[in-house]
Design a protein around this motif. Structure first.
Motif, PDB file in Angstrom:
ATOM      1  N   MET A 294      33.246  -1.745  56.266  1.00 56.46           N
ATOM      2  CA  MET A 294      34.621  -1.967  56.688  1.00 56.46           C
ATOM      3  C   MET A 294      34.668  -2.306  58.177  1.00 56.46           C
TER       4      MET A 294
ATOM      5  N   CYS B 187      39.357 -10.473  51.274  1.00 54.21           N
ATOM      6  CA  CYS B 187      38.647  -9.231  51.564  1.00 54.21           C
ATOM      7  C   CYS B 187      39.551  -8.017  51.353  1.00 54.21           C
TER       8      CYS B 187
ATOM      9  N   ALA C 164      37.056   0.133  50.474  1.00 53.65           N
ATOM     10  CA  ALA C 164      38.455   0.431  50.777  1.00 53.65           C
ATOM     11  C   ALA C 164      38.600   1.672  51.633  1.00 53.65           C
TER      12      ALA C 164
ATOM     13  N   GLY D 209      39.432   0.321  58.416  1.00 51.67           N
ATOM     14  CA  GLY D 209      40.183  -0.873  58.030  1.00 51.67           C
ATOM     15  C   GLY D 209      39.733  -2.061  58.858  1.00 51.67           C
ATOM     16  N   CYS D 210      40.562  -3.101  58.892  1.00 46.99           N
ATOM     17  CA  CYS D 210      40.240  -4.275  59.704  1.00 46.99           C
ATOM     18  C   CYS D 210      41.538  -5.002  60.007  1.00 46.99           C
TER      19      CYS D 210
ATOM     20  N   SER E   7      30.096   0.864  58.089  1.00 50.54           N
ATOM     21  CA  SER E   7      31.423   0.452  58.564  1.00 50.54           C
ATOM     22  C   SER E   7      31.524   0.650  60.066  1.00 50.54           C
TER      23      SER E   7
ATOM     24  N   THR F 236      39.132  -4.922  52.419  1.00 50.70           N
ATOM     25  CA  THR F 236      39.339  -4.168  53.663  1.00 50.70           C
ATOM     26  C   THR F 236      40.444  -4.832  54.490  1.00 50.70           C
TER      27      THR F 236
ATOM     28  N   VAL G  33      35.956   6.406  55.729  1.00 48.30           N
ATOM     29  CA  VAL G  33      35.289   5.103  55.641  1.00 48.30           C
ATOM     30  C   VAL G  33      34.135   5.185  54.643  1.00 48.30           C
TER      31      VAL G  33
ATOM     32  N   GLN H  74      43.991  -4.123  53.627  1.00 45.26           N
ATOM     33  CA  GLN H  74      44.432  -2.743  53.715  1.00 45.26           C
ATOM     34  C   GLN H  74      45.079  -2.354  55.004  1.00 45.26           C
TER      35      GLN H  74
END
Ligand code: SAH
Ligand code: SF4
Length: 369
Positions: free
Chosen positions: A167, A122, A347, A114-115, A110, A124, A94, A127
């Motif tokens: 993130m 966005c 990212a 990820g999310c 973060s 994040t 992260v 991804q």
């Protein structure tokens, strides 16, 4: 496989740490001593904690640890911004970003790998998602940054503000985000005031109420659209928690607070999507008398996005309308763009378990056919 059964002390807030020391037959005040060593002096080796007895140090070495993530990369922007990539397990990393300004230094941290929320603008969100970060993995970002910048006494600290704007969606990980926020505000750790710790959310209504009940911090809401039709597309969690539920939760958040209590409203500026004059008027109407400050964020591009940043003209036109209605409105300065450290560009390395990355690749291929 040998499981590491040692207790992690880095992510414990004071209450948990006091309970831990009581459990191992020590006085609760040991918690404040150990927290000071870890967070204020950046110490992770129990041998260096010289005001603990030798016996306690030996015991802690056997049963506990101050685990910190590996720094995989450190990047420096021309504008002074620094980005760290931290490995949290074998498959995931992260990012955390330090943004120095004239009178303050902000660390953006973060909360998830990820999310899962898929906001369309966005990086994040595009991804995919792997997992929630644990408290120690979140506070470790502060620990690492503080150490890298040179641990200083409270008055000279370089990190004066922390924002949960890296993130992930912090309010989908309250079990680990709340203790982290407490450590940030604890006088035996980083001692930041509640005005200087900000949780940013895309609008998880029940968790906004939970903050109000359990934690005194500042709140930023990623609004980005003044009506449900547009917000459903930009911030899809709006389908679950639409504006008619979100707006009252923001009013509840500021209710009963001190006279200066407000919410920061974030609004990303997307060319010809949400930056029209009508949107500005609609936003003013939606916000009504909510005590708030509006932050317009010029869109930061990332690979494979179709969105474009609004023109400077459109951003200023929007700001003028909102300001003329008597609302406090500023334009966020973009920082760290040359190292992909700006808002929404983080990212890290996410081993996507939602298989979204795969969908996206297929989608991109389909577009080319
Ligand atoms: N999940 C939380 C916090 C992380 S995102 C949230 O959504 O609030 C932090 C901020 O960056 C949010 O306001 C988010 O909407 C904004 N953001 C995301 N992608 C962006 C982009 N490409 N350009 C500018 N801001 C972006
Ligand atoms: Fe997640 Fe926030 Fe990005 Fe939306 S803007 S996808 S909630 S990190």
């Amino acid at each position: 496989m040998v499981l590491d059964s040692k207790v992690d002390l880095l992510g414990m807030d004071r209450k948990s740490m006091e309970a831990y020391f009581t459990e191992i037959g020590e006085k609760p005040f040991r918690a404040s001593q150990v927290m000071k060593w870890i967070h204020q002096h950046g110490v992770s080796d129990f041998d260096e904690m010289t005001n603990l007895s030798k016996a306690l140090r030996e015991h802690l070495k056997a049963v506990a640890q101050v685990r910190t993530p590996k720094i995989v990369a450190e990047q420096f922007s021309d504008d002074g911004t620094i980005k760290w990539l931290l490995e949290v397990d074998n498959h995931n990393s992260v990012e955390a970003v330090y943004i120095p300004e004239k009178n303050r230094g902000t660390l953006c941290i973060s909360s998830q790998v990820g999310c899962a929320l898929e906001c369309t603008f966005c990086s994040t969100g595009q991804q995919g998602f792997n997992r929630n970060l644990e408290s120690w993995e979140i506070i470790a970002q502060m620990w690492v940054a503080n150490k890298a910048l040179g641990c200083k006494p409270k008055e000279e600290r370089r990190i004066t503000n922390v924002v949960f704007m890296g993130m992930g969606e912090p309010l989908l990980n309250v079990a680990h985000v709340f203790p982290t926020a407490r450590i940030l505000m604890d006088d035996y750790a980083y001692g930041l005031s509640k005005r200087r710790v900000t949780i940013s959310t895309s609008g998880i209504v029940p968790a906004i109420d939970k903050i109000k009940e359990e934690l005194d911090v500042s709140l930023a809401i990623s609004l980005h659209a003044p009506n449900n039709a547009l917000r459903d597309v930009l911030v899809p969690i709006n389908i679950k928690y639409p504006l008619e539920e979100l707006m009252p939760s923001l009013h509840r958040f500021v209710e009963g607070g001190h006279s200066k209590k407000h919410v920061t409203v974030e609004y990303v500026m997307l060319d010809k999507v949400n930056d029209h004059v009508e949107h500005a008027h609609e936003l003013v109407k939606l916000l009504g008398d909510l005590p708030c400050k509006i932050n317009l964020i010029p869109f930061n591009p990332f690979p494979n996005t179709d969105y474009i940043r609004s023109s400077n003209n459109a951003i200023h036109r929007f700001k003028d309308i909102v300001s003329a209605a008597g609302l406090n409105c500023t334009i966020r300065k973009t920082r760290g763009e040359d190292i992909d450290a700006a808002c929404g560009q983080l990212a890290g390395k996410v081993n996507d378990r939602t298989k979204r990355t795969q969908h996206r690749v297929q989608f991109d291929l389909a577009k080319q056919l």
